[in-house]
Design a protein around this motif. Sequence first.
Motif, PDB file in Angstrom:
ATOM      1  N   THR A  95       4.123  -3.410  38.299  1.00 44.51           N
ATOM      2  CA  THR A  95       4.920  -3.370  37.071  1.00 44.51           C
ATOM      3  C   THR A  95       6.362  -2.987  37.395  1.00 44.51           C
ATOM      4  OG1 THR A  95       2.991  -2.745  35.771  1.00 44.51           O
ATOM      5  CG2 THR A  95       5.140  -2.263  34.817  1.00 44.51           C
ATOM      6  N   ILE A  96       7.314  -3.628  36.731  1.00 45.01           N
ATOM      7  CA  ILE A  96       8.722  -3.284  36.919  1.00 45.01           C
ATOM      8  C   ILE A  96       9.313  -2.754  35.619  1.00 45.01           C
ATOM      9  CG2 ILE A  96       9.106  -4.908  38.809  1.00 45.01           C
ATOM     10  CD1 ILE A  96      10.432  -6.797  36.774  1.00 45.01           C
ATOM     11  N   ASP A  97      10.428  -2.038  35.747  1.00 45.41           N
ATOM     12  CA  ASP A  97      11.143  -1.483  34.609  1.00 45.41           C
ATOM     13  C   ASP A  97      12.322  -2.376  34.236  1.00 45.41           C
ATOM     14  OD1 ASP A  97       9.565   0.927  34.556  1.00 45.41           O
ATOM     15  OD2 ASP A  97      10.712   1.618  36.300  1.00 45.41           O
ATOM     16  N   LEU A  98      12.560  -2.522  32.946  1.00 42.46           N
ATOM     17  CA  LEU A  98      13.778  -3.151  32.459  1.00 42.46           C
ATOM     18  C   LEU A  98      14.761  -2.021  32.196  1.00 42.46           C
ATOM     19  CD1 LEU A  98      12.325  -5.864  30.029  1.00 42.46           C
ATOM     20  CD2 LEU A  98      12.496  -5.875  32.538  1.00 42.46           C
ATOM     21  N   VAL A  99      15.607  -1.777  33.162  1.00 38.57           N
ATOM     22  CA  VAL A  99      16.395  -0.546  33.214  1.00 38.57           C
ATOM     23  C   VAL A  99      17.580  -0.588  32.247  1.00 38.57           C
ATOM     24  CG1 VAL A  99      17.687   1.001  34.738  1.00 38.57           C
ATOM     25  CG2 VAL A  99      15.705  -0.258  35.626  1.00 38.57           C
ATOM     26  N   ASN A 100      17.677   0.427  31.435  1.00 35.85           N
ATOM     27  CA  ASN A 100      18.776   0.688  30.487  1.00 35.85           C
ATOM     28  C   ASN A 100      18.772  -0.208  29.253  1.00 35.85           C
ATOM     29  OD1 ASN A 100      20.036   2.871  31.920  1.00 35.85           O
ATOM     30  ND2 ASN A 100      20.833   1.374  33.374  1.00 35.85           N
ATOM     31  N   GLY A 101      18.452  -1.488  29.397  1.00 38.65           N
ATOM     32  CA  GLY A 101      18.472  -2.376  28.236  1.00 38.65           C
ATOM     33  C   GLY A 101      17.141  -2.510  27.538  1.00 38.65           C
ATOM     34  N   GLY A 102      16.043  -2.210  28.250  1.00 35.03           N
ATOM     35  CA  GLY A 102      14.716  -2.286  27.650  1.00 35.03           C
ATOM     36  C   GLY A 102      14.410  -3.662  27.082  1.00 35.03           C
ATOM     37  N   THR A 103      13.805  -3.686  25.911  1.00 37.30           N
ATOM     38  CA  THR A 103      13.358  -4.947  25.312  1.00 37.30           C
ATOM     39  C   THR A 103      14.510  -5.899  24.993  1.00 37.30           C
ATOM     40  OG1 THR A 103      13.379  -3.931  23.109  1.00 37.30           O
ATOM     41  CG2 THR A 103      11.311  -3.863  24.331  1.00 37.30           C
ATOM     42  N   ALA A 104      15.720  -5.365  24.820  1.00 38.06           N
ATOM     43  CA  ALA A 104      16.871  -6.233  24.541  1.00 38.06           C
ATOM     44  C   ALA A 104      17.203  -7.136  25.720  1.00 38.06           C
ATOM     45  CB  ALA A 104      18.087  -5.383  24.169  1.00 38.06           C
ATOM     46  N   MET A 105      16.671  -6.826  26.889  1.00 38.33           N
ATOM     47  CA  MET A 105      16.950  -7.619  28.074  1.00 38.33           C
ATOM     48  C   MET A 105      16.129  -8.906  28.116  1.00 38.33           C
ATOM     49  SD  MET A 105      17.203  -4.451  30.811  1.00 38.33           S
ATOM     50  CE  MET A 105      17.449  -5.488  32.249  1.00 38.33           C
ATOM     51  N   ARG A 106      15.103  -9.015  27.264  1.00 35.53           N
ATOM     52  CA  ARG A 106      14.354 -10.270  27.163  1.00 35.53           C
ATOM     53  C   ARG A 106      15.044 -11.144  26.117  1.00 35.53           C
ATOM     54  NH1 ARG A 106      10.093  -6.545  27.112  1.00 35.53           N
ATOM     55  NH2 ARG A 106       8.863  -6.510  29.041  1.00 35.53           N
ATOM     56  N   VAL A 107      15.541 -12.293  26.556  1.00 33.46           N
ATOM     57  CA  VAL A 107      16.317 -13.148  25.665  1.00 33.46           C
ATOM     58  C   VAL A 107      15.673 -14.528  25.570  1.00 33.46           C
ATOM     59  CG1 VAL A 107      18.472 -11.924  26.088  1.00 33.46           C
ATOM     60  CG2 VAL A 107      17.834 -13.834  27.568  1.00 33.46           C
TER      61      VAL A 107
END
Length: 320
Positions: A72-84
């Motif tokens: 599993t990886i982290d979406l660092v700082n942006g979280g779910t907003a990083m999925r576009v």
Amino acid sequence: MSRARRPLVATAALLAAVVATSVAAPPAWGHGNRPRDVHPSLRHGLVAHYDFDHPVWGDPARERDQGRSGTTIDLVNGGTAMRVPDRAYRGSGRALQTRQVDPTVAGNDDWKAGVYSSTGVPSLGAFNAATGTTVMGWFKMLGDGPAPNSNTPGPDDRFNAIGLAGVLTGDSDGHGVRALLELINVDGELRLVALGRRLDGGDSQTFAASEDWRRLLPVGEWVHLAATFDFDDGDMALYRNGRAVDGFYTASGDPWLVAGPGRHRTTATDPRGIKIGGSFPQDTREQNPCDCRMDSLMFLDRVVPAHLVAAQYRYQTGRR
């Protein structure tokens, strides 16, 4: 009584069939390993695969691995907003957005992704004492050069590289890599490169594309890239949209120390993680942020030959 027994017999038979099927069936592959996403010949070597359509249940700021390792990886700082909602190829879903947030502050707010452990990530053990590695995926550049350097006071200072995706070494501080795709300054000119290091603490080698990076990665255009690292014989290669890219090695001599006899492997340590869209996935420092989008990132524990790199590109684009 015969009427009463028939349902029981049928039920027993059905249960036996289910049990037999569950025993015989291979482990289920995730979404990322459906035929439209991963060529069958690559599935065995696919250690980690991220399509950014699989948030962790209850923790959507993390992404589930669709490869065999379950890293599993982290979406660092942006979280779910990083999925576009941006499709790299027909049939893909969301993409990952990475970017620099505030170039004037030496903080830790850049959007990037990855995983880090100072003691190594055991699930990435396939890259421990490996003879080869391949990093590939889809990339769309949104910026036209290295970002302003947030770690220096000079307003005109810029980082010397743009990080795409790579596997860290077993002694990495979050920056040092075993296998990496990136854009980096080579003799005063930004170039698309594959950068690898066979031994922890050892020298790296870089294979740099000869062609202007802006033609290889035009701003606003999805491009499929792959980099291969043969740690046994010291060979590296770059591919764009399934075709080999002409290039050159930047270090002379034998930086990977493969001239001697015997089989040559990476250091027998688990990588400390994966970095995507910039360095330091543990979020302790900002370095080489990428203003870009990525999709279907794949990390394999072998050198994918040229014809299969092309096959993977055609598989995802439908150009078969």
